[in-house]
Scaffold this motif. Sequence first.
Motif, PDB file in Angstrom:
ATOM      1  N   ALA A  11     -20.851  15.032 -56.091  1.00 39.67           N
ATOM      2  CA  ALA A  11     -21.302  15.277 -54.724  1.00 39.67           C
ATOM      3  C   ALA A  11     -20.189  15.928 -53.916  1.00 39.67           C
ATOM      4  N   LEU A  12     -20.554  16.924 -53.137  1.00 44.93           N
ATOM      5  CA  LEU A  12     -19.639  17.546 -52.177  1.00 44.93           C
ATOM      6  C   LEU A  12     -20.141  17.194 -50.788  1.00 44.93           C
ATOM      7  N   VAL A  13     -19.278  16.591 -49.984  1.00 46.63           N
ATOM      8  CA  VAL A  13     -19.650  16.231 -48.621  1.00 46.63           C
ATOM      9  C   VAL A  13     -18.763  17.011 -47.663  1.00 46.63           C
ATOM     10  N   SER A  14     -19.350  18.038 -47.031  1.00 45.02           N
ATOM     11  CA  SER A  14     -18.595  18.759 -46.003  1.00 45.02           C
ATOM     12  C   SER A  14     -18.622  17.891 -44.749  1.00 45.02           C
ATOM     13  N   GLY A  15     -17.526  17.849 -44.057  1.00 42.61           N
ATOM     14  CA  GLY A  15     -17.427  16.947 -42.919  1.00 42.61           C
ATOM     15  C   GLY A  15     -17.227  15.508 -43.369  1.00 42.61           C
ATOM     16  N   GLY A  16     -16.723  15.351 -44.590  1.00 45.61           N
ATOM     17  CA  GLY A  16     -16.540  14.024 -45.159  1.00 45.61           C
ATOM     18  C   GLY A  16     -15.417  13.232 -44.531  1.00 45.61           C
ATOM     19  N   SER A  38     -14.645  17.027 -48.215  1.00 50.46           N
ATOM     20  CA  SER A  38     -14.159  18.258 -47.617  1.00 50.46           C
ATOM     21  C   SER A  38     -14.089  18.078 -46.110  1.00 50.46           C
ATOM     22  N   GLY A  39     -12.989  18.533 -45.546  1.00 50.59           N
ATOM     23  CA  GLY A  39     -12.812  18.470 -44.104  1.00 50.59           C
ATOM     24  C   GLY A  39     -11.551  19.209 -43.710  1.00 50.59           C
ATOM     25  N   ARG A  40     -11.368  19.375 -42.435  1.00 50.74           N
ATOM     26  CA  ARG A  40     -10.211  20.130 -41.953  1.00 50.74           C
ATOM     27  C   ARG A  40      -8.951  19.293 -41.837  1.00 50.74           C
ATOM     28  N   SER A  41      -9.101  18.002 -41.613  1.00 47.33           N
ATOM     29  CA  SER A  41      -7.941  17.125 -41.387  1.00 47.33           C
ATOM     30  C   SER A  41      -7.459  16.500 -42.690  1.00 47.33           C
ATOM     31  N   VAL A  42      -6.244  16.862 -43.087  1.00 50.11           N
ATOM     32  CA  VAL A  42      -5.653  16.284 -44.300  1.00 50.11           C
ATOM     33  C   VAL A  42      -5.451  14.785 -44.117  1.00 50.11           C
ATOM     34  N   GLU A  43      -4.969  14.379 -42.968  1.00 50.39           N
ATOM     35  CA  GLU A  43      -4.717  12.956 -42.705  1.00 50.39           C
ATOM     36  C   GLU A  43      -5.996  12.128 -42.843  1.00 50.39           C
ATOM     37  N   LYS A  44      -7.077  12.585 -42.223  1.00 49.29           N
ATOM     38  CA  LYS A  44      -8.341  11.859 -42.311  1.00 49.29           C
ATOM     39  C   LYS A  44      -8.912  11.903 -43.729  1.00 49.29           C
ATOM     40  N   GLY A  45      -8.773  13.050 -44.386  1.00 49.06           N
ATOM     41  CA  GLY A  45      -9.269  13.176 -45.754  1.00 49.06           C
ATOM     42  C   GLY A  45      -8.575  12.238 -46.706  1.00 49.06           C
ATOM     43  N   GLU A  46      -7.267  12.131 -46.566  1.00 46.24           N
ATOM     44  CA  GLU A  46      -6.512  11.223 -47.431  1.00 46.24           C
ATOM     45  C   GLU A  46      -6.860   9.767 -47.142  1.00 46.24           C
TER      46      GLU A  46
END
Length: 84
Positions: A11-16, A38-46
């Motif tokens: 699954a790919l979740v953009s805005g994840g 997938s998202g723009r913020s590395v901090e939030k993604g991690e």
Amino acid sequence: MIKTDLTGKVALVSGGTGGIGSIICEQLAVNGATVYISGRSVEKGEAVLATIQEKGGKAYFVQGDISVEEDCLRIFKQIEENDK
């Protein structure tokens, strides 16, 4: 929470990295899917990635903005490389 077996699914979740997106990522992973966050913020993604991994799920974070074509191509390339 809906329980369904997603073992072997990807699954790919953009805005994840956002509120609803992160919950979707977690639920997909808990049900056995390999989740690409997938998202723009590395901090939030991690942070989302760490939460999924703590729960025993399999996930990857791929930083990007889906409104940018180059980011989309890079995201899909990363998925293809990991899924080999």
